[in-house]
Design a protein around this motif. Structure first.
Motif, PDB file in Angstrom:
ATOM      1  N   PHE A 319      22.823  69.754  43.395  1.00  0.00           N
ATOM      2  CA  PHE A 319      23.949  70.208  42.581  1.00  0.00           C
ATOM      3  C   PHE A 319      25.126  69.240  42.710  1.00  0.00           C
ATOM      4  O   PHE A 319      25.693  68.776  41.720  1.00  0.00           O
ATOM      5  N   LEU A 320      25.463  68.889  43.951  1.00  0.00           N
ATOM      6  CA  LEU A 320      26.609  67.999  44.165  1.00  0.00           C
ATOM      7  C   LEU A 320      26.359  66.601  43.591  1.00  0.00           C
ATOM      8  O   LEU A 320      27.297  65.902  43.210  1.00  0.00           O
ATOM      9  N   SER A 321      25.082  66.197  43.540  1.00  0.00           N
ATOM     10  CA  SER A 321      24.785  64.842  43.071  1.00  0.00           C
ATOM     11  C   SER A 321      25.289  64.610  41.645  1.00  0.00           C
ATOM     12  O   SER A 321      25.515  63.480  41.242  1.00  0.00           O
ATOM     13  N   MET A 322      25.451  65.709  40.909  1.00  0.00           N
ATOM     14  CA  MET A 322      25.918  65.588  39.524  1.00  0.00           C
ATOM     15  C   MET A 322      27.439  65.466  39.442  1.00  0.00           C
ATOM     16  O   MET A 322      27.988  65.241  38.372  1.00  0.00           O
ATOM     17  N   LEU A 323      28.128  65.676  40.555  1.00  0.00           N
ATOM     18  CA  LEU A 323      29.592  65.816  40.497  1.00  0.00           C
ATOM     19  C   LEU A 323      30.329  64.702  41.225  1.00  0.00           C
ATOM     20  O   LEU A 323      31.478  64.861  41.598  1.00  0.00           O
ATOM     21  N   VAL A 324      29.674  63.577  41.446  1.00  0.00           N
ATOM     22  CA  VAL A 324      30.315  62.559  42.281  1.00  0.00           C
ATOM     23  C   VAL A 324      30.394  61.192  41.607  1.00  0.00           C
ATOM     24  O   VAL A 324      30.829  60.229  42.226  1.00  0.00           O
ATOM     25  N   TRP A 325      29.969  61.090  40.340  1.00  0.00           N
ATOM     26  CA  TRP A 325      29.718  59.761  39.776  1.00  0.00           C
ATOM     27  C   TRP A 325      30.935  58.845  39.755  1.00  0.00           C
ATOM     28  O   TRP A 325      30.796  57.631  39.825  1.00  0.00           O
ATOM     29  N   VAL A 326      32.140  59.424  39.713  1.00  0.00           N
ATOM     30  CA  VAL A 326      33.325  58.574  39.584  1.00  0.00           C
ATOM     31  C   VAL A 326      33.575  57.722  40.845  1.00  0.00           C
ATOM     32  O   VAL A 326      34.242  56.693  40.779  1.00  0.00           O
ATOM     33  N   HIS A 327      32.961  58.113  41.982  1.00  0.00           N
ATOM     34  CA  HIS A 327      33.220  57.330  43.196  1.00  0.00           C
ATOM     35  C   HIS A 327      32.675  55.901  43.087  1.00  0.00           C
ATOM     36  O   HIS A 327      32.977  55.069  43.928  1.00  0.00           O
ATOM     37  N   HIS A 328      31.880  55.634  42.060  1.00  0.00           N
ATOM     38  CA  HIS A 328      31.413  54.260  41.874  1.00  0.00           C
ATOM     39  C   HIS A 328      32.485  53.367  41.252  1.00  0.00           C
ATOM     40  O   HIS A 328      32.332  52.153  41.218  1.00  0.00           O
ATOM     41  N   PHE A 329      33.528  53.971  40.715  1.00  0.00           N
ATOM     42  CA  PHE A 329      34.594  53.140  40.142  1.00  0.00           C
ATOM     43  C   PHE A 329      35.977  53.728  40.427  1.00  0.00           C
ATOM     44  O   PHE A 329      36.791  53.872  39.534  1.00  0.00           O
ATOM     45  N   PHE A 330      36.219  54.017  41.686  1.00  0.00           N
ATOM     46  CA  PHE A 330      37.544  54.460  42.118  1.00  0.00           C
ATOM     47  C   PHE A 330      38.632  53.478  41.718  1.00  0.00           C
ATOM     48  O   PHE A 330      39.766  53.863  41.443  1.00  0.00           O
ATOM     49  N   THR A 331      38.273  52.191  41.696  1.00  0.00           N
ATOM     50  CA  THR A 331      39.305  51.169  41.498  1.00  0.00           C
ATOM     51  C   THR A 331      39.563  50.861  40.031  1.00  0.00           C
ATOM     52  O   THR A 331      40.311  49.953  39.713  1.00  0.00           O
ATOM     53  N   MET A 332      38.907  51.601  39.114  1.00  0.00           N
ATOM     54  CA  MET A 332      38.976  51.200  37.713  1.00  0.00           C
ATOM     55  C   MET A 332      39.841  52.134  36.874  1.00  0.00           C
ATOM     56  O   MET A 332      39.436  52.607  35.817  1.00  0.00           O
ATOM     57  N   GLY A 333      41.043  52.400  37.375  1.00  0.00           N
ATOM     58  CA  GLY A 333      42.054  53.012  36.524  1.00  0.00           C
ATOM     59  C   GLY A 333      42.015  54.515  36.376  1.00  0.00           C
ATOM     60  O   GLY A 333      42.485  55.045  35.376  1.00  0.00           O
ATOM     61  N   ASN A 334      41.462  55.245  37.359  1.00  0.00           N
ATOM     62  CA  ASN A 334      41.561  56.705  37.290  1.00  0.00           C
ATOM     63  C   ASN A 334      42.899  57.132  37.881  1.00  0.00           C
ATOM     64  O   ASN A 334      43.498  56.409  38.674  1.00  0.00           O
ATOM     65  N   SER A 335      43.325  58.351  37.534  1.00  0.00           N
ATOM     66  CA  SER A 335      44.545  58.853  38.150  1.00  0.00           C
ATOM     67  C   SER A 335      44.248  59.246  39.597  1.00  0.00           C
ATOM     68  O   SER A 335      43.090  59.417  39.982  1.00  0.00           O
ATOM     69  N   ALA A 336      45.322  59.386  40.367  1.00  0.00           N
ATOM     70  CA  ALA A 336      45.152  59.749  41.778  1.00  0.00           C
ATOM     71  C   ALA A 336      44.450  61.090  41.905  1.00  0.00           C
ATOM     72  O   ALA A 336      43.617  61.291  42.794  1.00  0.00           O
ATOM     73  N   ALA A 337      44.745  62.012  40.981  1.00  0.00           N
ATOM     74  CA  ALA A 337      44.134  63.340  41.060  1.00  0.00           C
ATOM     75  C   ALA A 337      42.625  63.250  40.856  1.00  0.00           C
ATOM     76  O   ALA A 337      41.845  63.856  41.596  1.00  0.00           O
ATOM     77  N   VAL A 338      42.203  62.476  39.868  1.00  0.00           N
ATOM     78  CA  VAL A 338      40.770  62.331  39.605  1.00  0.00           C
ATOM     79  C   VAL A 338      40.078  61.721  40.821  1.00  0.00           C
ATOM     80  O   VAL A 338      39.044  62.214  41.294  1.00  0.00           O
ATOM     81  N   ASN A 339      40.654  60.662  41.353  1.00  0.00           N
ATOM     82  CA  ASN A 339      40.061  60.028  42.524  1.00  0.00           C
ATOM     83  C   ASN A 339      39.970  60.998  43.693  1.00  0.00           C
ATOM     84  O   ASN A 339      38.969  61.011  44.419  1.00  0.00           O
ATOM     85  N   SER A 340      40.998  61.830  43.872  1.00  0.00           N
ATOM     86  CA  SER A 340      40.981  62.771  44.997  1.00  0.00           C
ATOM     87  C   SER A 340      39.837  63.768  44.851  1.00  0.00           C
ATOM     88  O   SER A 340      39.110  64.045  45.809  1.00  0.00           O
TER      89      SER A 340
END
Lengths: 524, 199
Positions: A319-340
């Motif tokens: 289940f969690l595997s579907m909810l983590v994909w953004v961690h592959h591009f933390f450095t590519m312009g997400n807001s702080a909230a999204v990264n958190s």
């Protein structure tokens, strides 16, 4: 089109490969004709729908691809073993790290695991075959054709060279105009359809074909992990199908999904790719967890500790595997909230994974442990994988990730996750279930040589990468200057060449030599 | 597990597995279309100076006709399966043919609609928006096309072999597929056309 546009020319290594491929093909055809085995091959193997034979073909193809991907790895290591080496030029290096990644994930890990599932699952649940045997054969041949198509790219037309992630805009036709990346788009599409069919097949097989009395919570743990893996396949692969369709349209028909101009959005590719790509990591690692659970329980002579919590942990990871994909591009312009948020979900995966680690340890506790070769792989997996997992949590902290992103630290991390998590598991599983496939046991003495060379070589190869990574060495660089100061670490790294060579050669030799050896042994 | 009230298409264990397998496949199809929709929403406003959505290119009347054709075809395919349950081969055949004709009418309208888009200067290569639009609609249209070919071939089998355990389960599965395309169209109608015209 002239012939030298069709074939890749001008590189002596590739020329040698072309000649070797031609000679091997001629040799194989001659050998099969001489042995009069064509009819046998056709009726017993090429057209078979038997789950065990299909499983064996998957495993053979996977070992073959392990060899190809391994040679890529060796070339990369040779090139970066010292500053300013000249074995590969930049273009060739780019092609090789791309094919290494794609082949190791999609054409090595996937078929080896699916091969073992094919052999083992019907036996574990007491079924005669899978639910759709013909579809199963189709899955295999789609995978095989895709693998071959992908592999000929380096001698015909040129290999893809934008990384296994093939990020846009680099992978678009504007910046990568050759045909190489089309091989990526099309062969992965074919392989993906085959994998989706496998996923559907195993979901139905496990729901509908269990022996009477085998209720859900009585299923062997490997069956459980295969079932959940199959569900992730069904949920994740269609995303990749669409992403690859867009890639093909962009590259071949001039659409604007991922271009920078005309309203395309390169970040759309990244999101779609990792929406599939992250679950894909768990698609390869969950069945491996199941195999380790079987092997550890057997050779500790105890029941698996915390069977139910194992099942819930696997479901939780899925289940969690579907909810983590953004961690592959933390450095590519997400807001702080999204990264958190994605930091948190990523770290949460460590919880069910930790549950599994402790369950394995508690299974070992007070067990009468037998150090068979397959048990050794399982035992080595626990500490090695924990290193991979803990460095994963380090990478999961978005703020810190700005330091680690795209460095060799990351490369070391995912090799510490995937090699113990998948390759060790496949070896453990092959030693464990080999008699079910071929009717004899593999030689334990050679097996232990295989184990120690591989595990020591693996650690010597990838451990230094953590340090050069923290020292700032970024991934995918074809060379570096002496003045970077990575020299001393890399001198350590260059020892890998021998080690890497030995563990790798050993694995291939193992299968090449030992098989006939054991066949003759078992016939005595 | 089967009793005499079990419908014919569920009688054999293999048929049950085929139907379950197809449901799982439809799950994968939902993910596929969800991805297409999500990408469309991302690209929707990226018109790059070309024609936008809504009043620029959509023609409400044609979309409405398409909707009625496809929704009615879903209804007739339901009637066909109803006839199949009553072992009424002729009814099954006729309602399925009606379904196919309505589907073909839908396709005809959709192809005309595409030609209209192109005429208005919105080709698949124009912008992010048109790429997303054509792929979403086109994937649905390709599914309808495949469905028409598939069901036609099944009808040939039906005429030759009659309503058997095998043909009934195949037609039942094809009808699931057809209903699914209808559901997808409802989402397209709502989130592409209505949203595009109103918002």
């Amino acid at each position: 089109m002239s012939l030298d546009e069709f074939f890749v020319t001008g590189d002596p290594m590739i020329l040698a490969s072309q000649i070797a491929i031609a000679l091997t093909m001629v040799g194989l055809v001659a050998l099969i004709t001489y042995l009069k085995r064509w009819k046998w091959l056709w009726s017993e193997w090429f057209t078979t729908v038997d789950h065990k034979k299909i499983g064996i073909m998957y495993i053979l193809a996977g070992v073959l691809m392990f060899f190809r991907g391994g040679v890529d790895g060796l070339l990369m290591k040779a090139q970066t073993s010292r500053p300013e080496m000249g074995i590969l030029d930049a273009q060739h290096y780019d092609e090789i790290f791309t094919t290494h990644g794609v082949i190791m994930i999609l054409f090595m890990a996937m078929p080896l695991l699916i091969g073992i599932m094919n052999v083992v699952i019907p036996l574990q649940i007491g079924a005669r075959d899978v639910a759709f045997p013909k579809l199963n054969a189709l899955s295999f041949w789609l995978f095989f054709v895709a693998a071959m198509l992908f592999n000929i790219s380096f001698v015909i037309g040129g290999s893809p060279d934008a990384g296994w992630t093939s990020y846009f805009p680099l992978a678009g036709k504007e910046f990568t105009p050759g045909v190489g990346n089309n091989y990526y788009a099309i062969s992965l599409q074919i392989a993906g359809i085959g994998t989706l069919a496998t996923g559907i097949n195993f979901v139905v097989t496990i729901i509908k074909m269990r022996a009477p009395g085998m209720s859900w919570m009585k299923m062997p743990i490997f069956t459980w992990t295969t079932f959940i893996t199959s569900i992730i396949i069904v949920a994740a692969f269609p995303i990749f199908t669409v992403a690859l369709l867009y890639m093909s349209l962009d590259r071949l028909f001039g659409t604007h999904f991922f271009t920078v101009a005309a309203g395309g959005d390169p970040m759309l590719w990244l999101n779609l790719f990792w929406l599939w790509g992250h679950p894909e990591v768990y698609i390869v690692v969950l069945p491996a967890f199941g195999m380790f659970s079987e092997v550890i329980a057997t050779f500790a002579r105890k029941n698996l500790y915390g069977y139910k919590s194992m099942v819930y942990a696997v479901a939780g990871i899925a289940f969690l595997s579907m909810l983590v994909w953004v961690h592959h591009f933390f450095t590519m312009g997400n807001s702080a909230a999204v990264n958190s948020i994605f930091s948190l979900t990523t770290m949460m995966i460590a919880i069910p994974t930790g549950v599994k680690i402790f369950n394995w340890l508690f299974t070992l506790r007070k067990g009468r442990i037998e150090f068979s070769t397959s048990m050794l792989w399982a035992l080595a997996f626990i500490p090695c994988f924990t290193i991979g997992g803990v460095t994963g949590v380090m990478l999961a902290m978005a703020a810190a990730d700005y330091q680690y992103h795209n460095t060799m630290f990351l490369v070391a991390h995912f090799h510490y996750v995937l090699i113990p998590g998948v390759v060790f598991a496949v070896f453990a599983g092959l030693y464990y279930w080999w008699p079910k496939m071929f009717g004899f046991k593999l030689n334990e003495k050679i097996g232990k040589w295989h184990f120690w060379l591989f595990v020591i070589g693996f650690n010597l190869t990838f451990m230094p990468m953590f340090f050069v990574g923290l020292d700032g060495m970024s991934r995918r660089m074809y060379t570096y200057a002496e003045s970077t100061g990575w020299g001393c670490m890399v001198r350590l790294l260059s020892s890998w060449f021998l080690n890497n060579g030995s563990w790798f050669r050993c694995t291939c030799l193992q299968y090449l030599l030992e098989f006939p050896l054991c066949v003759t042994e078992s016939r005595k | 597990m089967t009793s005499h009230t079990t419908p014919l298409e569920y009688k054999s264990h293999q048929s049950q597995m085929n139907i379950l397998g197809f449901w799982v496949f439809l799950g994968a199809e939902i993910v596929l279309f969800a991805t297409l929709f999500a990408s469309y929403f991302v690209l929707e406003h990226n018109t790059a100076g070309g024609p936008g959505g809504g009043a620029d290119i959509f023609v409400l009347k044609d979309v409405l006709i398409e909707t009625f054709l496809l929704l009615t075809s879903s209804f007739t395919s339901g009637l066909a399966i109803h006839a199949m349950r009553n072992h009424d081969k002729k009814g099954l055949l006729l309602w399925m043919i009606a379904t196919l004709l309505l589907g073909a009418g839908f396709l005809f309208m959709e192809i005309n609609e595409f030609l209209h888009f192109i005429h208005e200067g919105a080709t698949i290569q124009t912008s992010g928006f048109t790429a997303g639009l054509f792929t979403l609609l086109g994937t649905h249209g390709a599914h309808v096309t495949f469905g028409i070919i598939w069901i036609s071939l099944l009808l040939v089998q039906l005429v030759r072999r009659g309503i058997t355990e095998k043909t009934s389960s195949k037609l039942f599965i094809a009808s699931l597929y057809w209903h699914f395309l209808d559901v997808v169209w409802i989402f397209i109608f709502t989130f592409v056309y209505l949203k595009g015209m109103v918002m």
